[in-house]
Each structure stands twice: as structure tokens, then as C-alpha cells.
Design a protein around this motif. Structure first.
Motif, PDB file in Angstrom:
ATOM      1  N   PRO A  15      -1.713   5.960  -4.520  1.00 55.23           N
ATOM      2  CA  PRO A  15      -3.159   5.675  -4.480  1.00 55.23           C
ATOM      3  C   PRO A  15      -3.477   4.239  -4.066  1.00 55.23           C
ATOM      4  O   PRO A  15      -4.517   3.970  -3.485  1.00 55.23           O
ATOM      5  N   GLY A  16      -2.546   3.301  -4.328  1.00 55.29           N
ATOM      6  CA  GLY A  16      -2.767   1.909  -3.949  1.00 55.29           C
ATOM      7  C   GLY A  16      -2.363   1.578  -2.525  1.00 55.29           C
ATOM      8  O   GLY A  16      -2.555   0.470  -2.061  1.00 55.29           O
ATOM      9  N   GLY A  17      -1.768   2.548  -1.795  1.00 54.44           N
ATOM     10  CA  GLY A  17      -1.444   2.343  -0.388  1.00 54.44           C
ATOM     11  C   GLY A  17       0.030   2.147  -0.063  1.00 54.44           C
ATOM     12  O   GLY A  17       0.383   1.920   1.091  1.00 54.44           O
ATOM     13  N   LEU A  18       0.929   2.219  -1.058  1.00 57.55           N
ATOM     14  CA  LEU A  18       2.360   2.050  -0.809  1.00 57.55           C
ATOM     15  C   LEU A  18       2.936   3.293  -0.154  1.00 57.55           C
ATOM     16  O   LEU A  18       2.684   4.413  -0.599  1.00 57.55           O
ATOM     17  N   LEU A  19       3.688   3.122   0.915  1.00 56.49           N
ATOM     18  CA  LEU A  19       4.389   4.256   1.516  1.00 56.49           C
ATOM     19  C   LEU A  19       5.315   4.854   0.473  1.00 56.49           C
ATOM     20  O   LEU A  19       5.986   4.121  -0.266  1.00 56.49           O
ATOM     21  N   TRP A  20       5.363   6.170   0.413  1.00 58.27           N
ATOM     22  CA  TRP A  20       6.165   6.815  -0.619  1.00 58.27           C
ATOM     23  C   TRP A  20       7.197   7.731   0.007  1.00 58.27           C
ATOM     24  O   TRP A  20       6.856   8.656   0.728  1.00 58.27           O
ATOM     25  N   PHE A  21       8.486   7.428  -0.261  1.00 61.98           N
ATOM     26  CA  PHE A  21       9.569   8.224   0.293  1.00 61.98           C
ATOM     27  C   PHE A  21      10.296   9.013  -0.787  1.00 61.98           C
ATOM     28  O   PHE A  21      10.447  10.220  -0.683  1.00 61.98           O
ATOM     29  N   LEU A  22      10.804   8.296  -1.804  1.00 62.36           N
ATOM     30  CA  LEU A  22      11.586   8.932  -2.866  1.00 62.36           C
ATOM     31  C   LEU A  22      11.229   8.309  -4.210  1.00 62.36           C
ATOM     32  O   LEU A  22      10.830   7.148  -4.290  1.00 62.36           O
ATOM     33  N   GLU A  23      11.445   9.082  -5.276  1.00 59.69           N
ATOM     34  CA  GLU A  23      11.172   8.603  -6.634  1.00 59.69           C
ATOM     35  C   GLU A  23      12.133   7.485  -7.032  1.00 59.69           C
ATOM     36  O   GLU A  23      11.739   6.474  -7.571  1.00 59.69           O
ATOM     37  N   TRP A  24      13.431   7.702  -6.784  1.00 59.66           N
ATOM     38  CA  TRP A  24      14.438   6.753  -7.230  1.00 59.66           C
ATOM     39  C   TRP A  24      14.538   5.589  -6.251  1.00 59.66           C
ATOM     40  O   TRP A  24      14.811   5.783  -5.066  1.00 59.66           O
ATOM     41  N   ASP A  25      14.274   4.387  -6.716  1.00 55.94           N
ATOM     42  CA  ASP A  25      14.357   3.171  -5.908  1.00 55.94           C
ATOM     43  C   ASP A  25      13.488   3.269  -4.645  1.00 55.94           C
ATOM     44  O   ASP A  25      13.915   2.936  -3.548  1.00 55.94           O
ATOM     45  N   GLY A  26      12.259   3.745  -4.832  1.00 58.71           N
ATOM     46  CA  GLY A  26      11.356   3.969  -3.706  1.00 58.71           C
ATOM     47  C   GLY A  26      11.050   2.731  -2.889  1.00 58.71           C
ATOM     48  O   GLY A  26      10.865   2.808  -1.670  1.00 58.71           O
ATOM     49  N   LEU A  27      11.014   1.565  -3.537  1.00 50.63           N
ATOM     50  CA  LEU A  27      10.700   0.339  -2.795  1.00 50.63           C
ATOM     51  C   LEU A  27      11.809  -0.049  -1.837  1.00 50.63           C
ATOM     52  O   LEU A  27      11.574  -0.776  -0.873  1.00 50.63           O
ATOM     53  N   GLN A  28      13.021   0.446  -2.081  1.00 46.63           N
ATOM     54  CA  GLN A  28      14.117   0.169  -1.156  1.00 46.63           C
ATOM     55  C   GLN A  28      13.743   0.599   0.257  1.00 46.63           C
ATOM     56  O   GLN A  28      13.954  -0.133   1.219  1.00 46.63           O
ATOM     57  N   TYR A  29      13.165   1.760   0.391  1.00 50.55           N
ATOM     58  CA  TYR A  29      12.853   2.311   1.712  1.00 50.55           C
ATOM     59  C   TYR A  29      11.688   1.577   2.372  1.00 50.55           C
ATOM     60  O   TYR A  29      11.690   1.351   3.578  1.00 50.55           O
ATOM     61  N   VAL A  30      10.721   1.203   1.563  1.00 50.86           N
ATOM     62  CA  VAL A  30       9.600   0.431   2.095  1.00 50.86           C
ATOM     63  C   VAL A  30      10.087  -0.957   2.526  1.00 50.86           C
ATOM     64  O   VAL A  30       9.752  -1.442   3.602  1.00 50.86           O
ATOM     65  N   ALA A  31      10.912  -1.585   1.684  1.00 47.83           N
ATOM     66  CA  ALA A  31      11.404  -2.926   1.987  1.00 47.83           C
ATOM     67  C   ALA A  31      12.300  -2.928   3.223  1.00 47.83           C
ATOM     68  O   ALA A  31      12.187  -3.817   4.075  1.00 47.83           O
TER      69      ALA A  31
END
Length: 194
Positions: free
Chosen positions: A58-74
Motif C-alpha cells: 500500500p505504501g508503494g514498495l515493489l513486492w516480490f516475495l515474503e522472505w527477505d523481500g527488500l533484497q529483490y527491491v534493493a
């Protein structure tokens, strides 16, 4: 027209512009460049940013996977930023020729950009008026550095083998244009704000 429709949809959220984009059938096939006369990639990017075909929080972060999701965005962000930075570095001199393709930047830059005004002697050195024909015949066709350095514009750049011959007559490689320096200005502005 497609890029304009994408911008209008982003500004107004009016579905008529998405309908226009969806109804377009002659898009010219796969694109590999975004240029002054082909904005199709830009239209695709704007539609992707504004559509629901990419999952986001809802805040606009791309969402790929539940586990360590920020890894993919980063990592996606790192790849995009590193690629952009390496291309800027190349333009500004980190290339096989060690040449900055931005006129007036660094110690090794093109001295003969394909630019009529820069190739004609300044009135400060020779107050005699130069006619249009004389400017072309006498000054523009000289094989010598331009009497006036253009600080800031970027020439067309090297060929596919990193070759660049600093000659005013090769307008494909030597012509500075706003369509080249303007997007680089955007990239540099983005880098500066980080």
C-alpha cells in the motif's frame, strides 16, 4: 502520442488515456531505445508505474516475495543505478579513448564538434563580419579545433567499436544536441539528490 497519453493518464487518472494506449495496434515492434523520436519505452514505463500489473505494498514498495523481500527491491535498484553510473562515467571519460564526450569537460574532449557557431572565429578576435557562406566555406570546413569551446554539450559519441575521430565533418558522431545532454542532466540531477 502514446507517451503523451501515458502522461495524461498519470496526471488525470482518466481511463480514456489507458483505453487509447490499449487500442494502439501499430507500435512498431520491440524497442531498444528511448529517443527524441520514439517515446514508446517511456510510455511503457509510465503505464507500468501507474498500473496494477506489478504488485506493490500500500505504501508503494515493489513486492516480490515474503522472505527477505527488500533484497529483490534493493538488488533491482542497485543494478539500475550501477548501470546508469557506468554509462555516465563512460560519457565523461572512463572509456577506451579516455575522452570526455562532454565538450569542455575534463582535459581531453572533442575539439571539433559539428557546430557552426563554435567553428567560426569570435568577433572578439576578428571584428570583421563573417557571411553565412564564408562561415561554412572558410571556417566550418577547416580541420582545426573550433575557435569557441562549447561548455557542456555532448557530442553524438563513438561508434559501436568505441572509435571516435574528432572531426567536425562527421555529424553523426560529432554533433552536439539537446536530446543528448538533457537526459544526462536528468540522470546527474538524480544522482546528486541521493
Amino acid at each position: 502520442m502514446l507517451w503523451a497519453a501515458a502522461w495524461l493518464h498519470r496526471a488525470t487518472n482518466d481511463e480514456i488515456y489507458l483505453d487509447y494506449l490499449g487500442a494502439s495496434t501499430n507500435t512498431g515492434g520491440i524497442r531498444t531505445v528511448f529517443s527524441w523520436d520514439d517515446k514508446f519505452l517511456g510510455a511503457q514505463l509510465l503505464v507500468a508505474k501507474g498500473s496494477k500489473n506489478v504488485k506493490k505494498t500500500p505504501g508503494g514498495l515493489l513486492w516480490f516475495l515474503e522472505w527477505d523481500g527488500l533484497q529483490y527491491v534493493a538488488t533491482a535498484s542497485l543494478v539500475a543505478a550501477a548501470y546508469a553510473q557506468s554509462q555516465v562515467d563512460y560519457i565523461l571519460g572512463s572509456n577506451p579513448k579516455g575522452m570526455s564526450y562532454m565538450d569542455g569537460f575534463g582535459s581531453n574532449y572533442p575539439t571539433q564538434p559539428h557546430h557552426r557557431g563554435a567553428s567560426i572565429v569570435t568577433i572578439k578576435k576578428d571584428p570583421k563580419p563573417v557571411t553565412c557562406q564564408e562561415g561554412y566555406r572558410v571556417w566550418f570546413n577547416r580541420n582545426a579545433p573550433n575557435p569557441n569551446v562549447l561548455d557542456g554539450p555532448i557530442v553524438g559519441g563513438p561508434d559501436e567499436h568505441d572509435a571516435y575521430i574528432d572531426t567536425r565533418s562527421d555529424y553523426q558522431l560529432a554533433e552536439p544536441a539537446t536530446v543528448t545532454v538533457a537526459p544526462l542532466g536528468g540522470v546527474l540531477a538524480r544522482v546528486a539528490t541521493n
